[in-house]
Design an enzyme around this catalytic site. Sequence first.
Site, PDB file in Angstrom:
ATOM      1  N   ASP A  68     -31.178 -28.268 -31.363  1.00 53.63           N
ATOM      2  CA  ASP A  68     -30.552 -28.422 -32.679  1.00 53.63           C
ATOM      3  C   ASP A  68     -31.550 -28.881 -33.733  1.00 53.63           C
ATOM      4  O   ASP A  68     -32.680 -29.259 -33.433  1.00 53.63           O
ATOM      5  CB  ASP A  68     -29.353 -29.392 -32.600  1.00 53.63           C
ATOM      6  CG  ASP A  68     -29.651 -30.668 -31.810  1.00 53.63           C
ATOM      7  OD1 ASP A  68     -30.836 -30.987 -31.632  1.00 53.63           O
ATOM      8  OD2 ASP A  68     -28.702 -31.333 -31.381  1.00 53.63           O
ATOM      9  N   ASN A 135     -19.684 -39.819 -28.707  1.00 56.49           N
ATOM     10  CA  ASN A 135     -18.388 -39.144 -28.792  1.00 56.49           C
ATOM     11  C   ASN A 135     -18.290 -37.938 -27.851  1.00 56.49           C
ATOM     12  O   ASN A 135     -17.368 -37.143 -27.948  1.00 56.49           O
ATOM     13  CB  ASN A 135     -18.108 -38.702 -30.243  1.00 56.49           C
ATOM     14  CG  ASN A 135     -19.087 -37.650 -30.740  1.00 56.49           C
ATOM     15  OD1 ASN A 135     -19.964 -37.199 -30.004  1.00 56.49           O
ATOM     16  ND2 ASN A 135     -18.943 -37.253 -31.993  1.00 56.49           N
ATOM     17  N   HIS A 137     -20.576 -35.463 -27.579  1.00 60.41           N
ATOM     18  CA  HIS A 137     -21.179 -34.202 -28.024  1.00 60.41           C
ATOM     19  C   HIS A 137     -22.436 -33.875 -27.210  1.00 60.41           C
ATOM     20  O   HIS A 137     -23.083 -34.753 -26.660  1.00 60.41           O
ATOM     21  CB  HIS A 137     -21.434 -34.176 -29.535  1.00 60.41           C
ATOM     22  CG  HIS A 137     -22.579 -34.981 -30.060  1.00 60.41           C
ATOM     23  ND1 HIS A 137     -22.528 -35.640 -31.266  1.00 60.41           N
ATOM     24  CD2 HIS A 137     -23.822 -35.215 -29.580  1.00 60.41           C
ATOM     25  CE1 HIS A 137     -23.684 -36.227 -31.501  1.00 60.41           C
ATOM     26  NE2 HIS A 137     -24.486 -35.994 -30.491  1.00 60.41           N
ATOM     27  N   GLU A 142     -19.831 -30.922 -31.759  1.00 57.53           N
ATOM     28  CA  GLU A 142     -18.954 -32.072 -31.920  1.00 57.53           C
ATOM     29  C   GLU A 142     -17.590 -31.820 -31.253  1.00 57.53           C
ATOM     30  O   GLU A 142     -17.239 -30.669 -30.948  1.00 57.53           O
ATOM     31  CB  GLU A 142     -18.748 -32.352 -33.424  1.00 57.53           C
ATOM     32  CG  GLU A 142     -20.018 -32.738 -34.175  1.00 57.53           C
ATOM     33  CD  GLU A 142     -20.429 -34.201 -33.960  1.00 57.53           C
ATOM     34  OE1 GLU A 142     -20.155 -34.769 -32.887  1.00 57.53           O
ATOM     35  OE2 GLU A 142     -21.050 -34.761 -34.885  1.00 57.53           O
TER      36      GLU A 142
HETATM   37  C1  GLP Z   1     -28.048 -36.585 -31.256  1.00 58.06           C
HETATM   38  C2  GLP Z   1     -28.552 -35.177 -30.884  1.00 58.06           C
HETATM   39  C3  GLP Z   1     -28.226 -34.859 -29.470  1.00 58.06           C
HETATM   40  C4  GLP Z   1     -28.526 -36.095 -28.656  1.00 58.06           C
HETATM   41  C5  GLP Z   1     -27.472 -37.118 -28.939  1.00 58.06           C
HETATM   42  C6  GLP Z   1     -27.749 -38.475 -28.326  1.00 58.06           C
HETATM   43  O1  GLP Z   1     -27.397 -36.664 -32.456  1.00 58.06           O
HETATM   44  N1  GLP Z   1     -28.118 -34.124 -31.702  1.00 58.06           N
HETATM   45  O2  GLP Z   1     -28.949 -33.730 -29.047  1.00 58.06           O
HETATM   46  O3  GLP Z   1     -28.506 -35.791 -27.291  1.00 58.06           O
HETATM   47  O4  GLP Z   1     -27.182 -37.178 -30.307  1.00 58.06           O
HETATM   48  O5  GLP Z   1     -28.790 -39.128 -28.998  1.00 58.06           O
HETATM   49  P1  GLP Z   1     -29.532 -40.404 -28.437  1.00 58.06           P
HETATM   50  O6  GLP Z   1     -30.317 -39.955 -27.262  1.00 58.06           O
HETATM   51  O7  GLP Z   1     -30.419 -40.872 -29.559  1.00 58.06           O
HETATM   52  O8  GLP Z   1     -28.484 -41.397 -28.083  1.00 58.06           O
END
Ligand code: GLP
Length: 240
Positions: A68, A135, A137, A142
């Site tokens: 992403d 959440n 995702h 989402e």
């Molecule tokens: C982000 C990214 C995801 C990631 C997730 C968890 O917003 N878009 O690809 O896996 O949320 O992030 P983190 O590892 O910083 O908790």
Amino acid sequence: MFKIIKTANYDELSDQAFNIIKNIVTTKPDSVLGLATGSSPVGLYQRMVTDHQQNGTSYRAVKTVNLDEYLGLPQEHPESYYSFMQRNLFSKLDIPTDNIHLPEDGADQTEQCRRYDAILDGLNVDLQLLGIGSNGHIGFNEPGTSFGIKTHVVDLNESTLRDNARFFNSIDEVPKQAITMGIASIMQAKQILIIASGENKADAVAAMINGPQTVDVPASALQSHPNVTVIVDAAAAAKL
Ligand code: GLP
């Protein structure tokens, strides 16, 4: 089908994830890796870099596809996922620039989605690395996102904006939209490795593994995948 590995802490989680990646890259030097951003994979990426520097593990023939990217941030912004990947991984490995793929912002976002789908259609991902949002995702898919969707533009949830505000000066600076690989493309990977650390992930991890399969928890789509390894530290495993 989930294989669950519980570790005592984040360092052990990163060690275990690294072992899996190193095994893939050494047994298949032209592997295709699906990569993720966020804080979860930072320890893994550090280990990949150290191993490359000390042991010469080569990424010359590896290809990568990232999950992403934010919309509305220039690539050179330090919090763009392009910059994150350059800083934490790509600039420190011997991977050729042409082998690296990320979704991109652009004037025509529909065209950008189709461009990325065409790239994904031409590659067989050997392993897709994922983090998980608090959440539930995956990528930026989402809650409420269809499991059948390919690359698409998303409006980020309020909870995601709050979670990601820590990377910016204030929540107002967090981009409100992103472009993400869809769940259907994530599910195409031969193997999935999902990592989660910290107590704020415990509910999402439990819902992914033990809850009903529902679009309300995008990660629950993975219940239908034949080869998913989940590595969780003790805090993220607390509700399993
Ligand atoms: C982000 C990214 C995801 C990631 C997730 C968890 O917003 N878009 O690809 O896996 O949320 O992030 P983190 O590892 O910083 O908790």
